[in-house]
Scaffold this active site. Structure first.
Site, PDB file in Angstrom:
ATOM      1  CE1 TYR A   1      -3.422  -1.690   5.805  1.00 42.30           C
ATOM      2  CE2 TYR A   1      -3.234  -0.004   4.798  1.00 42.30           C
ATOM      3  CZ  TYR A   1      -3.464  -1.192   4.703  1.00 42.30           C
ATOM      4  OH  TYR A   1      -3.706  -1.255   3.331  1.00 42.30           O
TER       5      TYR A   1
ATOM      6  CB  THR B   1      -0.841   0.246   1.294  1.00 43.72           C
ATOM      7  OG1 THR B   1      -1.251   1.454   1.220  1.00 43.72           O
ATOM      8  CG2 THR B   1       0.133   0.220   2.733  1.00 43.72           C
ATOM      9  CG  ASP B   2      -1.780   4.718  -0.513  1.00 47.13           C
ATOM     10  OD1 ASP B   2      -2.181   3.506  -0.903  1.00 47.13           O
ATOM     11  OD2 ASP B   2      -1.526   6.110  -0.211  1.00 47.13           O
TER      12      ASP B   2
ATOM     13  CE  LYS C   1      -0.781  -4.420   3.274  1.00 51.85           C
ATOM     14  NZ  LYS C   1      -1.273  -5.290   2.370  1.00 51.85           N
TER      15      LYS C   1
END
Length: 282
Positions: free
Chosen positions: A120, A96-97, A124
């Protein structure tokens, strides 16, 4: 090529299920809160490659449930990557960004310094580090603003709200590339095939839709394509506080992905039209 997919009901996992030769594992078959069980499934698989399309994606909830987020997003992918490396199987993982702090306006490159703003993103990033350290054939695909005709996503939320309201306020200072889940699935399959043939392509890559827009402008296009008359008023992120801080700059430089795999950035407006057509058929 036979591919083992972790994930069955998520947006990308749903799209991956349409490809030939895939076996999809849902929560009943693969519990990501038990990394050892995930590792065992790869040790026993007859598949030629593994794709992890499962994750803990509740960004706000992760702030108060750090332990689960870390197990699912960091420990489980690390275990999967180790098991895949032990058998020399390509392992493709969706990230993810949110691993970036989201400052500035320049698109993030895969080798840029990371700096997640919340649990989050940190979870990741932990998964990315574990996968890289495993030393096998791997492809980490960072993406952003995923949408499809399935599950919970911004496009479906806007369609639901737009059906009942004639005006909405939408955040306009977060910029990124909306990405159709169908295109992410196709990119993952292409990467898995390429990695099986050439381990030198292992690495971290970016993939997002084009052109980059704000959430407010994304909403305007959704309403326009759906023929919904909804007035959108731009607001800053500060006017819509959430437990987890969102990155303002989610632009991703996807040039390395194009160079390595021949995968171009998809036009999300065309992807949106396809999603609306699918929803209309349902």
């Amino acid at each position: 090529m036979k591919v083992l997919i972790f994930g069955k009901t998520g947006q990308v996992a749903t799209e991956l299920a349409h490809f030939d030769g895939v076996t999809s594992l849902g929560r009943e078959e693969a519990d990501l809160t038990d990394p050892g069980a995930c590792e065992a499934l790869i040790a026993e698989t007859e598949a030629d490659a593994v794709i992890n399309a499962a994750a803990y994606t509740a960004v706000d909830k992760a702030e108060e449930d750090r332990e689960t987020a870390m197990i699912v997003n960091a420990m489980a992918p690390t275990a999967m990557a180790a098991a895949a490396a032990a058998r020399d199987l390509p392992f493709v993982h969706i990230s993810t960004d949110y691993v970036f702090e989201g400052g500035g306006t320049t698109p993030w490159r895969p080798d840029d310094t990371t700096g997640p703003l919340g649990v989050y993103g940190a979870s990741k990033l932990g998964g990315e580090h574990g996968i890289t350290a495993a030393g096998g054939r791997y492809g980490i695909l960072r993406t952003s603003w995923v949408f499809s005709a399935h599950g919970n996503n911004f496009a479906r939320t806007m369609l639901r709200l737009g059906a009942d309201r004639d005006a909405l306020t939408i955040v306009a200072d977060q910029i990124g590339g909306p990405t159709p889940a169908r295109d992410i699935a196709a990119a993952c399959m292409r990467m898995a095939t390429a990695l099986k043939e050439d381990a030198e392509k292992s690495g971290t890559y970016h993939f997002s839709g084009t052109p980059d827009v704000s959430w407010a402008d994304f909403a305007r296009e959704i309403f326009a394509q759906a023929s919904l008359s909804v007035a959108v008023t731009d607001i800053p992120t500060s006017a819509y506080p959430t437990p987890a801080q969102r990155p303002l700059n989610s632009r991703l430089d996807c040039s390395a992905t194009t160079s390595a795999f021949g995968i171009e950035r998809p036009d999300w407006r065309s992807g949106l039209a396809a999603v609306l057509a699918e929803l209309n058929r349902a």
